[in-house]
Scaffold this motif. Structure first.
Motif, PDB file in Angstrom:
ATOM      1  N   ARG A  33      -6.833  12.473   0.498  1.00  0.00           N
ATOM      2  CA  ARG A  33      -5.738  11.547   0.779  1.00  0.00           C
ATOM      3  C   ARG A  33      -6.342  10.165   0.966  1.00  0.00           C
ATOM      4  N   ALA A  34      -5.565   9.163   0.597  1.00  0.00           N
ATOM      5  CA  ALA A  34      -6.036   7.788   0.793  1.00  0.00           C
ATOM      6  C   ALA A  34      -4.839   6.857   0.903  1.00  0.00           C
ATOM      7  N   GLU A  35      -5.117   5.653   1.296  1.00  0.00           N
ATOM      8  CA  GLU A  35      -4.137   4.570   1.296  1.00  0.00           C
ATOM      9  C   GLU A  35      -4.647   3.538   0.300  1.00  0.00           C
ATOM     10  N   GLY A  36      -3.750   2.990  -0.483  1.00  0.00           N
ATOM     11  CA  GLY A  36      -4.191   1.994  -1.442  1.00  0.00           C
ATOM     12  C   GLY A  36      -3.070   1.553  -2.352  1.00  0.00           C
ATOM     13  N   THR A  37      -3.478   0.873  -3.416  1.00  0.00           N
ATOM     14  CA  THR A  37      -2.526   0.332  -4.369  1.00  0.00           C
ATOM     15  C   THR A  37      -2.903   0.761  -5.775  1.00  0.00           C
ATOM     16  N   ILE A  38      -2.018   1.518  -6.389  1.00  0.00           N
ATOM     17  CA  ILE A  38      -2.168   1.842  -7.805  1.00  0.00           C
ATOM     18  C   ILE A  38      -1.091   1.048  -8.530  1.00  0.00           C
ATOM     19  N   ALA A  39      -1.518   0.165  -9.411  1.00  0.00           N
ATOM     20  CA  ALA A  39      -0.590  -0.668 -10.173  1.00  0.00           C
ATOM     21  C   ALA A  39      -1.028  -0.650 -11.633  1.00  0.00           C
ATOM     22  N   ALA A  40      -0.078  -0.406 -12.512  1.00  0.00           N
ATOM     23  CA  ALA A  40      -0.336  -0.359 -13.954  1.00  0.00           C
ATOM     24  C   ALA A  40      -1.468   0.619 -14.281  1.00  0.00           C
ATOM     25  N   GLY A  41      -1.518   1.735 -13.555  1.00  0.00           N
ATOM     26  CA  GLY A  41      -2.515   2.764 -13.823  1.00  0.00           C
ATOM     27  C   GLY A  41      -3.908   2.450 -13.310  1.00  0.00           C
ATOM     28  N   ASP A  42      -4.039   1.442 -12.452  1.00  0.00           N
ATOM     29  CA  ASP A  42      -5.351   1.049 -11.923  1.00  0.00           C
ATOM     30  C   ASP A  42      -5.315   1.096 -10.392  1.00  0.00           C
ATOM     31  N   TRP A  43      -6.223   1.885  -9.802  1.00  0.00           N
ATOM     32  CA  TRP A  43      -6.339   1.937  -8.331  1.00  0.00           C
ATOM     33  C   TRP A  43      -7.173   0.732  -7.939  1.00  0.00           C
ATOM     34  N   ARG A  44      -6.500  -0.363  -7.671  1.00  0.00           N
ATOM     35  CA  ARG A  44      -7.147  -1.668  -7.518  1.00  0.00           C
ATOM     36  C   ARG A  44      -8.073  -1.791  -6.320  1.00  0.00           C
ATOM     37  N   ASP A  45      -7.754  -1.131  -5.230  1.00  0.00           N
ATOM     38  CA  ASP A  45      -8.559  -1.283  -4.017  1.00  0.00           C
ATOM     39  C   ASP A  45      -9.396  -0.036  -3.718  1.00  0.00           C
ATOM     40  N   PHE A  46      -9.692   0.750  -4.737  1.00  0.00           N
ATOM     41  CA  PHE A  46     -10.524   1.947  -4.548  1.00  0.00           C
ATOM     42  C   PHE A  46     -11.946   1.532  -4.206  1.00  0.00           C
ATOM     43  N   ASP A  47     -12.497   2.132  -3.162  1.00  0.00           N
ATOM     44  CA  ASP A  47     -13.874   1.870  -2.756  1.00  0.00           C
ATOM     45  C   ASP A  47     -14.665   3.165  -2.920  1.00  0.00           C
ATOM     46  N   MET A  78       0.837  -1.186   0.000  1.00  0.00           N
ATOM     47  CA  MET A  78       0.000   0.000   0.000  1.00  0.00           C
ATOM     48  C   MET A  78       0.876   1.242   0.000  1.00  0.00           C
ATOM     49  N   SER A  79       0.335   2.256  -0.599  1.00  0.00           N
ATOM     50  CA  SER A  79       1.056   3.524  -0.630  1.00  0.00           C
ATOM     51  C   SER A  79       0.097   4.669  -0.345  1.00  0.00           C
ATOM     52  N   HIS A  80       0.661   5.832  -0.140  1.00  0.00           N
ATOM     53  CA  HIS A  80      -0.143   7.033   0.047  1.00  0.00           C
ATOM     54  C   HIS A  80      -0.622   7.479  -1.328  1.00  0.00           C
ATOM     55  N   ILE A  81      -1.854   7.947  -1.379  1.00  0.00           N
ATOM     56  CA  ILE A  81      -2.445   8.373  -2.645  1.00  0.00           C
ATOM     57  C   ILE A  81      -3.044   9.757  -2.465  1.00  0.00           C
ATOM     58  N   ILE A  82      -2.841  10.598  -3.453  1.00  0.00           N
ATOM     59  CA  ILE A  82      -3.475  11.908  -3.519  1.00  0.00           C
ATOM     60  C   ILE A  82      -4.407  11.865  -4.725  1.00  0.00           C
ATOM     61  N   ALA A  83      -5.640  12.316  -4.537  1.00  0.00           N
ATOM     62  CA  ALA A  83      -6.622  12.275  -5.623  1.00  0.00           C
ATOM     63  C   ALA A  83      -7.398  13.577  -5.679  1.00  0.00           C
ATOM     64  N   GLY A  84      -7.888  13.889  -6.847  1.00  0.00           N
ATOM     65  CA  GLY A  84      -8.699  15.084  -7.043  1.00  0.00           C
ATOM     66  C   GLY A  84      -9.667  14.878  -8.187  1.00  0.00           C
ATOM     67  N   GLN A  85     -10.645  15.756  -8.287  1.00  0.00           N
ATOM     68  CA  GLN A  85     -11.665  15.627  -9.318  1.00  0.00           C
ATOM     69  C   GLN A  85     -11.605  16.790 -10.296  1.00  0.00           C
ATOM     70  N   PHE A  86     -11.978  16.485 -11.523  1.00  0.00           N
ATOM     71  CA  PHE A  86     -12.106  17.473 -12.583  1.00  0.00           C
ATOM     72  C   PHE A  86     -13.453  17.261 -13.253  1.00  0.00           C
ATOM     73  N   GLN A  87     -13.898  18.265 -13.987  1.00  0.00           N
ATOM     74  CA  GLN A  87     -15.219  18.210 -14.613  1.00  0.00           C
ATOM     75  C   GLN A  87     -15.233  17.416 -15.918  1.00  0.00           C
ATOM     76  N   ILE A  88     -14.188  17.554 -16.712  1.00  0.00           N
ATOM     77  CA  ILE A  88     -14.221  16.916 -18.034  1.00  0.00           C
ATOM     78  C   ILE A  88     -12.968  16.082 -18.279  1.00  0.00           C
ATOM     79  N   GLN A  89     -13.071  15.187 -19.236  1.00  0.00           N
ATOM     80  CA  GLN A  89     -11.999  14.258 -19.533  1.00  0.00           C
ATOM     81  C   GLN A  89     -10.740  14.967 -20.034  1.00  0.00           C
ATOM     82  N   ASP A  90     -10.885  16.054 -20.764  1.00  0.00           N
ATOM     83  CA  ASP A  90      -9.720  16.790 -21.253  1.00  0.00           C
ATOM     84  C   ASP A  90      -8.887  17.322 -20.089  1.00  0.00           C
ATOM     85  N   GLU A  91      -9.547  17.735 -19.002  1.00  0.00           N
ATOM     86  CA  GLU A  91      -8.820  18.213 -17.824  1.00  0.00           C
ATOM     87  C   GLU A  91      -8.046  17.065 -17.166  1.00  0.00           C
ATOM     88  N   ILE A  92      -8.617  15.871 -17.199  1.00  0.00           N
ATOM     89  CA  ILE A  92      -7.931  14.681 -16.667  1.00  0.00           C
ATOM     90  C   ILE A  92      -6.679  14.411 -17.494  1.00  0.00           C
TER      91      ILE A  92
END
Length: 186
Positions: free
Chosen positions: A164-178, A1-15
């Protein structure tokens, strides 16, 4: 597990812009995950659909139905017994049935309103707002300096609902995101 920082955007281009900016800041592509969070109640976590097996505000309603039904049945039977000269031997039975039904409506008083604290656990489950739906990007960070760098990039691009969250991002997939977990705001 690692520390994760996440945020939201309105549209896919912003992502896409945020992904490129995080990569330019030195974050590996496999440590970055972008996805859409469905609206509350539409995560299909349970077999019959939805996010919870029972409405969060109705956790104690079973107890209320039993308490009210039992109390109402006794009160109805007593009232029905007084009606034996008029209703005959069915008076107590009908009184108990009607009393149990009316008493079971007591369960409504056990339901919680939004924002009212729950009993049990930490008492705050109903107080923390749920995660909002929308496009989300998350990045695994190794230490405090990298966390601050990720926050600066996301804030600079106008990300909302930073968490902030704890979890696992592997190969671009946050596998344990709830998606039903309560976010921890930055």
């Amino acid at each position: 597990m690692s520390h994760i920082i996440a945020g939201q955007f309105q549209i896919q281009d912003e992502i896409a812009t945020a992904r490129a900016a995080l990569q330019a800041a030195g974050f590996a592509d496999e440590d970055i995950s972008a996805f859409y969070v469905n609206p509350q109640g539409q995560h299909d976590v349970h077999e019959l659909g939805g996010d919870h097996d029972k409405s969060p505000g109705a956790k104690e309603s079973d107890e209320g139905v039993v308490q009210g039904g039992a109390g109402g049945a006794v009160a109805g039977a007593v009232a029905g017994s007084a009606a034996i000269p008029i209703a005959g031997p069915l008076g107590p039975v009908v009184g108990a049935l009607v009393g149990a039904h009316v008493g079971s409506l007591f369960s409504l008083s056990k339901m919680k309103d939004a924002g009212e604290p729950e009993e049990g656990r930490d008492g705050q489950e109903n107080m923390i707002p749920p995660r909002k739906s929308g496009m989300m990007i998350a990045v695994a960070v190794a230490d405090q300096a990298r966390e601050q760098q990720a926050l600066d990039v996301l804030r600079g691009l106008g990300a909302s609902n930073l968490e902030r969250a704890e979890g696992t991002i592997a190969a671009g997939d946050w596998r344990d995101f709830d998606p039903t977990s309560r976010p921890v705001p930055v």
